[in-house]
Design a protein around this motif. Structure first.
Motif, PDB file in Angstrom:
ATOM      1  N   VAL A 182     -23.685   2.802 -31.636  1.00 55.86           N
ATOM      2  CA  VAL A 182     -23.306   2.116 -30.400  1.00 55.86           C
ATOM      3  C   VAL A 182     -23.345   0.614 -30.622  1.00 55.86           C
ATOM      4  O   VAL A 182     -24.309   0.082 -31.191  1.00 55.86           O
ATOM      5  CB  VAL A 182     -24.233   2.483 -29.221  1.00 55.86           C
ATOM      6  CG1 VAL A 182     -23.708   1.878 -27.920  1.00 55.86           C
ATOM      7  CG2 VAL A 182     -24.373   3.996 -29.080  1.00 55.86           C
ATOM      8  N   LEU A 183     -22.290  -0.050 -30.168  1.00 59.04           N
ATOM      9  CA  LEU A 183     -22.224  -1.510 -30.176  1.00 59.04           C
ATOM     10  C   LEU A 183     -22.222  -1.991 -28.736  1.00 59.04           C
ATOM     11  O   LEU A 183     -21.457  -1.488 -27.908  1.00 59.04           O
ATOM     12  CB  LEU A 183     -20.950  -1.981 -30.881  1.00 59.04           C
ATOM     13  CG  LEU A 183     -20.584  -3.467 -30.713  1.00 59.04           C
ATOM     14  CD1 LEU A 183     -21.607  -4.357 -31.405  1.00 59.04           C
ATOM     15  CD2 LEU A 183     -19.175  -3.736 -31.253  1.00 59.04           C
ATOM     16  N   TRP A 240     -25.708  -6.207 -29.865  1.00 57.29           N
ATOM     17  CA  TRP A 240     -26.738  -5.310 -30.360  1.00 57.29           C
ATOM     18  C   TRP A 240     -26.071  -4.066 -30.950  1.00 57.29           C
ATOM     19  O   TRP A 240     -24.996  -3.650 -30.517  1.00 57.29           O
ATOM     20  CB  TRP A 240     -27.669  -4.860 -29.230  1.00 57.29           C
ATOM     21  CG  TRP A 240     -28.433  -5.952 -28.547  1.00 57.29           C
ATOM     22  CD1 TRP A 240     -29.718  -6.339 -28.789  1.00 57.29           C
ATOM     23  CD2 TRP A 240     -27.963  -6.784 -27.465  1.00 57.29           C
ATOM     24  NE1 TRP A 240     -30.074  -7.360 -27.946  1.00 57.29           N
ATOM     25  CE2 TRP A 240     -29.017  -7.659 -27.114  1.00 57.29           C
ATOM     26  CE3 TRP A 240     -26.756  -6.871 -26.782  1.00 57.29           C
ATOM     27  CZ2 TRP A 240     -28.902  -8.602 -26.107  1.00 57.29           C
ATOM     28  CZ3 TRP A 240     -26.622  -7.826 -25.776  1.00 57.29           C
ATOM     29  CH2 TRP A 240     -27.679  -8.673 -25.447  1.00 57.29           C
ATOM     30  N   LEU A 241     -26.733  -3.466 -31.934  1.00 60.35           N
ATOM     31  CA  LEU A 241     -26.266  -2.211 -32.533  1.00 60.35           C
ATOM     32  C   LEU A 241     -27.365  -1.173 -32.442  1.00 60.35           C
ATOM     33  O   LEU A 241     -28.551  -1.465 -32.678  1.00 60.35           O
ATOM     34  CB  LEU A 241     -25.893  -2.415 -34.001  1.00 60.35           C
ATOM     35  CG  LEU A 241     -24.548  -3.074 -34.307  1.00 60.35           C
ATOM     36  CD1 LEU A 241     -24.469  -3.408 -35.786  1.00 60.35           C
ATOM     37  CD2 LEU A 241     -23.400  -2.161 -33.899  1.00 60.35           C
ATOM     38  N   TYR A 242     -26.960   0.055 -32.073  1.00 60.02           N
ATOM     39  CA  TYR A 242     -27.898   1.180 -32.126  1.00 60.02           C
ATOM     40  C   TYR A 242     -27.495   2.066 -33.296  1.00 60.02           C
ATOM     41  O   TYR A 242     -26.338   2.511 -33.383  1.00 60.02           O
ATOM     42  CB  TYR A 242     -27.869   1.997 -30.839  1.00 60.02           C
ATOM     43  CG  TYR A 242     -28.673   3.276 -30.942  1.00 60.02           C
ATOM     44  CD1 TYR A 242     -30.060   3.251 -30.925  1.00 60.02           C
ATOM     45  CD2 TYR A 242     -28.032   4.511 -31.077  1.00 60.02           C
ATOM     46  CE1 TYR A 242     -30.800   4.421 -31.032  1.00 60.02           C
ATOM     47  CE2 TYR A 242     -28.765   5.685 -31.184  1.00 60.02           C
ATOM     48  CZ  TYR A 242     -30.144   5.634 -31.166  1.00 60.02           C
ATOM     49  OH  TYR A 242     -30.871   6.790 -31.285  1.00 60.02           O
ATOM     50  N   ASN A 243     -28.446   2.319 -34.199  1.00 59.58           N
ATOM     51  CA  ASN A 243     -28.216   3.190 -35.349  1.00 59.58           C
ATOM     52  C   ASN A 243     -28.943   4.502 -35.111  1.00 59.58           C
ATOM     53  O   ASN A 243     -30.170   4.533 -35.037  1.00 59.58           O
ATOM     54  CB  ASN A 243     -28.734   2.520 -36.622  1.00 59.58           C
ATOM     55  CG  ASN A 243     -28.421   3.327 -37.864  1.00 59.58           C
ATOM     56  OD1 ASN A 243     -28.833   4.469 -37.986  1.00 59.58           O
ATOM     57  ND2 ASN A 243     -27.696   2.715 -38.801  1.00 59.58           N
ATOM     58  N   PRO A 244     -28.202   5.618 -34.961  1.00 59.26           N
ATOM     59  CA  PRO A 244     -28.860   6.887 -34.629  1.00 59.26           C
ATOM     60  C   PRO A 244     -29.738   7.418 -35.755  1.00 59.26           C
ATOM     61  O   PRO A 244     -30.702   8.146 -35.503  1.00 59.26           O
ATOM     62  CB  PRO A 244     -27.687   7.831 -34.343  1.00 59.26           C
ATOM     63  CG  PRO A 244     -26.545   7.251 -35.106  1.00 59.26           C
ATOM     64  CD  PRO A 244     -26.741   5.766 -35.058  1.00 59.26           C
ATOM     65  N   GLY A 245     -29.407   7.071 -37.011  1.00 55.89           N
ATOM     66  CA  GLY A 245     -30.240   7.526 -38.119  1.00 55.89           C
ATOM     67  C   GLY A 245     -31.605   6.875 -38.094  1.00 55.89           C
ATOM     68  O   GLY A 245     -32.628   7.529 -38.335  1.00 55.89           O
ATOM     69  N   ARG A 297     -30.489  -6.643 -33.001  1.00 57.61           N
ATOM     70  CA  ARG A 297     -29.508  -7.675 -32.699  1.00 57.61           C
ATOM     71  C   ARG A 297     -28.454  -7.703 -33.803  1.00 57.61           C
ATOM     72  O   ARG A 297     -28.739  -7.413 -34.962  1.00 57.61           O
ATOM     73  CB  ARG A 297     -30.178  -9.038 -32.572  1.00 57.61           C
ATOM     74  CG  ARG A 297     -31.036  -9.210 -31.336  1.00 57.61           C
ATOM     75  CD  ARG A 297     -30.254  -9.139 -30.037  1.00 57.61           C
ATOM     76  NE  ARG A 297     -29.301 -10.216 -29.874  1.00 57.61           N
ATOM     77  CZ  ARG A 297     -29.553 -11.332 -29.187  1.00 57.61           C
ATOM     78  NH1 ARG A 297     -30.722 -11.514 -28.604  1.00 57.61           N
ATOM     79  NH2 ARG A 297     -28.632 -12.263 -29.059  1.00 57.61           N
ATOM     80  N   ALA A 298     -27.245  -8.070 -33.424  1.00 58.37           N
ATOM     81  CA  ALA A 298     -26.130  -8.037 -34.370  1.00 58.37           C
ATOM     82  C   ALA A 298     -25.355  -9.350 -34.299  1.00 58.37           C
ATOM     83  O   ALA A 298     -24.224  -9.396 -33.807  1.00 58.37           O
ATOM     84  CB  ALA A 298     -25.221  -6.849 -34.074  1.00 58.37           C
TER      85      ALA A 298
END
Length: 459
Positions: free
Chosen positions: A244-245, A261-266, A272-273
């Motif tokens: 997710v961005l 912001w970025l969400y990394n599911p792993g 923050r991005a």
């Protein structure tokens, strides 16, 4: 169209608006009075051209009923109100020189690179429209609008187009950045990085959008310096699903750069991005487009000098309902080297030409970019992107339609075509999806808070 008529149209083409010195303040009362009279409410020339190849703007398509589809429901594939139109003529590599004055340099490069490439030119339909309140707001705020020092933002109001009669290139590009798309929208779209031989792996997104700047009654002092809230969730392929961005696009970017912001599911973490900007690679684009090429151009204009070349008549993609149709499959559109041009529609429109060159002391992978911005909507329609050798590297196209259920003139398919690799990136594909652009959500800024980002990620 007869050969003589074509020659007359070409002979009539000329720059009709030249760059003027930057204005310290907004429009004068006399200039404001032109809006809605000899100029459209957004600043376009209302009249047609002398050759008769561009008609008068009469309001565009303001509703689904005006489009001829009173029962249309938001979220569906918009039926084509111009389905009965036939091409006036076809441009090919063999006859492109006859139309050189109305072709962008990027399109000329496409013809030179791909001998089988062609453009079907249709009657010009000035379909662009936005809600009446946007017209009213544009006229209301026009006397007060001004660029902030350095041009990396503006001040004086909200809701309307800030500079309907632009005095420089920065004002014109800001009009594109904050143009009205809709209040809220949720869309399901595909992005395809297409190899030279036509292969691709589709990446599917769910995008959510809140256009804070254009909301009814929006006031600059109440925006919290945010003009757009945007959230993009990757839903396929499986290896990327759940990423997710989240972006908060700022108005005064000298005061505060965009927040991302970025969400990394792993990793199951939000971070923050700051690199989601400028010439950093775009999400899942296979290196074929930069972050600031989404929506043709987005974000801070700080790395470029912006020259307003003038207003000119050019062939641009327009009323691209065929490419939006659920009668096509993705494989019908995505072909080697470029899309299937049989489904593309080009029309002659007046555009603002803006030339952007990288500032001394800064950097970008594109040394220069020439923007062709539709005068009726402020949507950037075509961009010629040059490399450091001053050679055209990539060509962008915004195949756009009037989403007449809003109404809003916005893209349905964005292309970034790499002439050096023979590859291209297509984003906005939804032909095989049951839902396209749904304008019914009623989002608020709280729906785009970083604290809830993790809940958006699924795998």
């Amino acid at each position: 169209m007869t050969r003589n008529r074509i020659k007359q149209a070409l002979a009539a083409l000329a720059l009709v608006g030249l760059a003027a010195p930057a204005a310290a303040q907004g429009l004068s009362p006399a200039e404001v009075a032109r809006l809605g009279n000899d100029l459209t409410p957004l600043g376009a020339i209302r009249a047609g051209n002398e050759a008769g190849t561009i008609p008068e703007w009469t309001g565009g398509i303001r509703s689904a009923a005006e489009a001829g589809f009173p029962d249309f429901q938001s979220g569906g594939h918009h039926p084509d109100p111009f389905a009965d139109d036939k091409p006036l003529f076809r441009i090919t590599a063999a006859n492109m020189d006859e139309y050189a004055d109305i072709l962008t340099e990027g399109h000329k490069a496409m013809f030179r690179a791909y001998p089988e490439y062609f453009m079907e030119v249709y009657p010009t339909r000035r379909s662009a429209a936005v809600p009446e309140r946007i017209y009213d707001a544009t006229k209301r705020i026009a006397p007060n609008m001004r660029l902030i020092e350095g041009g990396n933002g503006f001040s004086g109001g909200a809701e309307g187009i800030p500079f309907p009669v632009p005095q420089n290139g920065l004002e014109a590009i800001w009009n594109h950045i904050v143009r009205y798309r809709t209040d809220s929208a949720r869309r399901t779209i595909g992005q395809a990085p297409v190899t030279r031989d036509g292969n691709y792996t589709m990446v599917m997104f769910t995008d959510e959008y809140l256009g804070a700047y254009g909301l009814e009654g929006a006031k600059e002092e109440e925006l919290d310096n945010v003009i757009v809230y945007f959230k993009q969730t990757v839903t396929a392929p499986a290896r990327l699903a759940g990423e997710v961005l989240l972006v908060h696009e700022t108005l005064n970017q000298a005061k505060e750069n965009r927040k991302a912001w970025l969400y990394n599911p792993g990793q199951r973490r939000v971070r923050r991005a700051p690199n989601v900007a400028h010439d950093n690679p775009r999400t899942a684009s296979d290196g074929l487009a930069t972050s600031d090429q989404l929506d043709i151009f987005n974000g801070s204009p700080e790395r470029y000098n912006w020259e307003l070349v003038g207003r000119k008549e050019m062939l641009i993609p327009y009323n691209s309902y065929k490419l939006h149709s659920n009668k096509l499959k993705y494989d019908d559109i995505l072909k080697p080297l470029h899309i299937n041009q049989a489904h593309a529609r080009y029309e002659l429109h007046r555009v603002w030409v803006v030339d952007a060159t990288v500032k001394e002391g800064t950097r970008h992978v594109y040394k220069r970019r020439t923007f062709y911005i539709d005068e009726d909507s402020w949507q950037a329609m075509v961009v010629d992107c040059y490399d450091n050798r001053d050679q055209i590297w990539r060509v962008q196209e915004a195949h756009s339609i009037n989403y007449y259920d809003v109404p809003s003139f916005w893209t349905t398919l964005e292309l970034t075509m790499d002439l050096q690799s023979g590859r291209y990136l297509a984003i906005g594909l939804n032909n095989e999806e049951p839902v396209t652009y749904d304008f019914s959500p009623n989002y608020t800024p709280e729906d785009f808070a970083p604290a809830i980002l993790r809940r958006s990620g699924v795998r």
